[in-house]
Scaffold this motif. Structure first.
Motif, PDB file in Angstrom:
ATOM      1  N   GLN A 144     -90.190 -28.306 -49.082  1.00  0.00           N
ATOM      2  CA  GLN A 144     -89.390 -28.661 -48.700  1.00  0.00           C
ATOM      3  C   GLN A 144     -88.006 -28.624 -49.320  1.00  0.00           C
ATOM      4  N   GLN A 152     -82.747 -21.421 -45.121  1.00  0.00           N
ATOM      5  CA  GLN A 152     -84.131 -21.761 -44.727  1.00  0.00           C
ATOM      6  C   GLN A 152     -85.130 -20.321 -44.667  1.00  0.00           C
ATOM      7  N   ASP A 200     -94.651 -25.849 -46.684  1.00  0.00           N
ATOM      8  CA  ASP A 200     -94.200 -27.125 -46.135  1.00  0.00           C
ATOM      9  C   ASP A 200     -93.040 -27.052 -45.318  1.00  0.00           C
ATOM     10  N   GLU A 201     -93.006 -27.213 -44.106  1.00  0.00           N
ATOM     11  CA  GLU A 201     -92.058 -27.298 -43.099  1.00  0.00           C
ATOM     12  C   GLU A 201     -91.101 -25.988 -42.931  1.00  0.00           C
ATOM     13  N   THR A 213     -90.273 -24.062 -40.848  1.00  0.00           N
ATOM     14  CA  THR A 213     -89.192 -23.726 -39.804  1.00  0.00           C
ATOM     15  C   THR A 213     -88.083 -24.933 -39.546  1.00  0.00           C
ATOM     16  N   SER A 214     -88.074 -25.873 -40.581  1.00  0.00           N
ATOM     17  CA  SER A 214     -87.166 -26.750 -40.587  1.00  0.00           C
ATOM     18  C   SER A 214     -85.705 -26.115 -40.429  1.00  0.00           C
ATOM     19  N   SER A 225     -88.397 -19.456 -35.390  1.00  0.00           N
ATOM     20  CA  SER A 225     -89.791 -20.270 -35.466  1.00  0.00           C
ATOM     21  C   SER A 225     -90.845 -19.378 -34.885  1.00  0.00           C
ATOM     22  N   VAL A 267    -100.176 -24.849 -43.600  1.00  0.00           N
ATOM     23  CA  VAL A 267     -98.870 -25.052 -43.026  1.00  0.00           C
ATOM     24  C   VAL A 267     -98.697 -26.476 -42.405  1.00  0.00           C
ATOM     25  N   SER A 268     -97.633 -26.936 -43.029  1.00  0.00           N
ATOM     26  CA  SER A 268     -97.041 -28.444 -42.566  1.00  0.00           C
ATOM     27  C   SER A 268     -95.911 -28.026 -41.843  1.00  0.00           C
ATOM     28  N   SER A 269     -95.732 -28.712 -40.424  1.00  0.00           N
ATOM     29  CA  SER A 269     -94.569 -28.459 -39.586  1.00  0.00           C
ATOM     30  C   SER A 269     -94.708 -29.584 -38.595  1.00  0.00           C
ATOM     31  N   HIS A 270     -93.488 -30.145 -38.162  1.00  0.00           N
ATOM     32  CA  HIS A 270     -93.174 -31.088 -37.078  1.00  0.00           C
ATOM     33  C   HIS A 270     -93.170 -30.165 -35.938  1.00  0.00           C
ATOM     34  N   ASP A 271     -93.319 -28.957 -35.912  1.00  0.00           N
ATOM     35  CA  ASP A 271     -93.031 -28.350 -34.662  1.00  0.00           C
ATOM     36  C   ASP A 271     -94.674 -27.871 -34.301  1.00  0.00           C
TER      37      ASP A 271
END
Length: 313
Positions: free
Chosen positions: A85, A143, A161-162, A164-165, A172, A192-196
């Motif tokens: 991040q 990014q 880690d995120e 696509t932030s 994305s 992969v960690s993502s809020h998307d």
């Protein structure tokens, strides 16, 4: 697309891994799983659940307090690609040289590094900015630069880690399509960690789910969704007017009442036939719509249930 032949030797394995921050009980506890070539694994959980802590540990930034993290003997440190991040851009280098440095640090010779850099810069739509300084880029471009540098050498193990932030839907989707293809065709794997969550649901086939620092689930996405009683979102459209007493009766199930519609999550606590019978006594049903509940819905419900239990204590 499943071109990778399943190898019985895991690329990555965690055995009862625990990492706690100094003088606290915060961190992650008892994480155990195996990841194989072709695995696209989503690391999910609400903020503070332990996702970044876990990914930092897998990348080697921190060491576990107990347990073990091991890789296949066929891979070495150069086979790891990590995007955190926190921005890891060298501000004194232009875009091209930033990405090329990632390839060089991964052990590529000059010719291969140049070719790999050109390819990933094109993929990330940064060709027009290859001579630009990073501080002249937008946040989304920075990014994309950071992700390009992390995966330029086509690593066997991608830890993101995120990633696509700050990216819009177009970039994305383009990134996740590339990552998915790498895993399935080249035998790589990704965590992969993502809020998307839409991209997670579309391009990841496994889930590692954290809740309050504990591993609550590891396995196939479809099994994670199936194990939750939230299976479908149902919406019943009707014509007519419901009496207030009937509305109160329906709300006890519970359902959401709208103008000319009743909606609810179909699970073991709700008998749809009973709701239909109640409606038919006063109105005419014109349509019944049903759709699968998304990963976002499931996580929101789990968080709500967790908070309710926490409040009881």
């Amino acid at each position: 697309m499943e071109n990778v032949r399943r190898d019985q030797t895991p690329l990555l394995e965690c055995r009862d891994v625990t990492y706690l921050y100094k003088n606290t009980t915060n961190g992650i506890r008892h994480v155990t799983f195996q990841a194989f070539p072709g695995d696209c694994i989503a690391v999910i959980g609400k903020n503070g659940a332990g996702k970044s802590t876990f990914l930092n540990m897998i990348s080697g930034i921190t060491a576990p307090c107990s347990g073990s993290v091991s890789c296949s003997p066929r891979v070495d440190y150069h086979d790891l690609g990590f995007c955190s991040q926190r921005q890891s851009i060298d501000w004194y280098l232009n875009v091209f040289d930033n990405v090329r440095l990632g390839a060089t640090l991964a052990g590529m010779n000059a010719r291969d590094a140049d070719q790999a850099t050109k390819k990933i810069i094109k993929l990330m739509d940064l060709e027009s900015y290859k001579k630009a300084a990073p501080d002249g880029l937008s946040g989304g471009q920075q990014q994309r630069l950071q992700v390009a540098r992390a995966i330029v050498h086509r690593p066997k193990i991608m830890v993101l880690d995120e990633p696509t932030s700050g990216l819009d839907f177009h970039y994305s989707k383009k990134l996740f399509e590339y990552l998915y293809k790498q895993c399935k065709e080249s035998g790589s794997m990704m965590l992969v960690s993502s809020h998307d969550l839409t991209m997670i649901e579309d391009y990841c086939d496994k889930i590692l789910f954290f809740e309050n620092g504990e591993q609550k689930f590891f396995g196939l996405m479809q099994i994670f969704k199936k194990e939750h009683h939230l299976s479908k979102q149902v919406r019943i459209l009707y014509q007519g007017i419901l009496e207030e007493t009937t509305k109160w009766k329906l709300k006890s199930y519970p359902v959401t009442l709208e103008e000319g519609a009743v909606s609810f999550l179909q699970n073991q606590d709700i008998d749809m036939n009973c709701i239909i019978q109640i409606l038919l006594k006063e109105v005419t049903i014109v349509n019944i719509q049903s759709e699968q509940v998304s990963l976002r819905d499931i996580l929101a419900q789990r968080e709500e249930n967790y908070e309710e239990k926490d409040n009881l204590h």
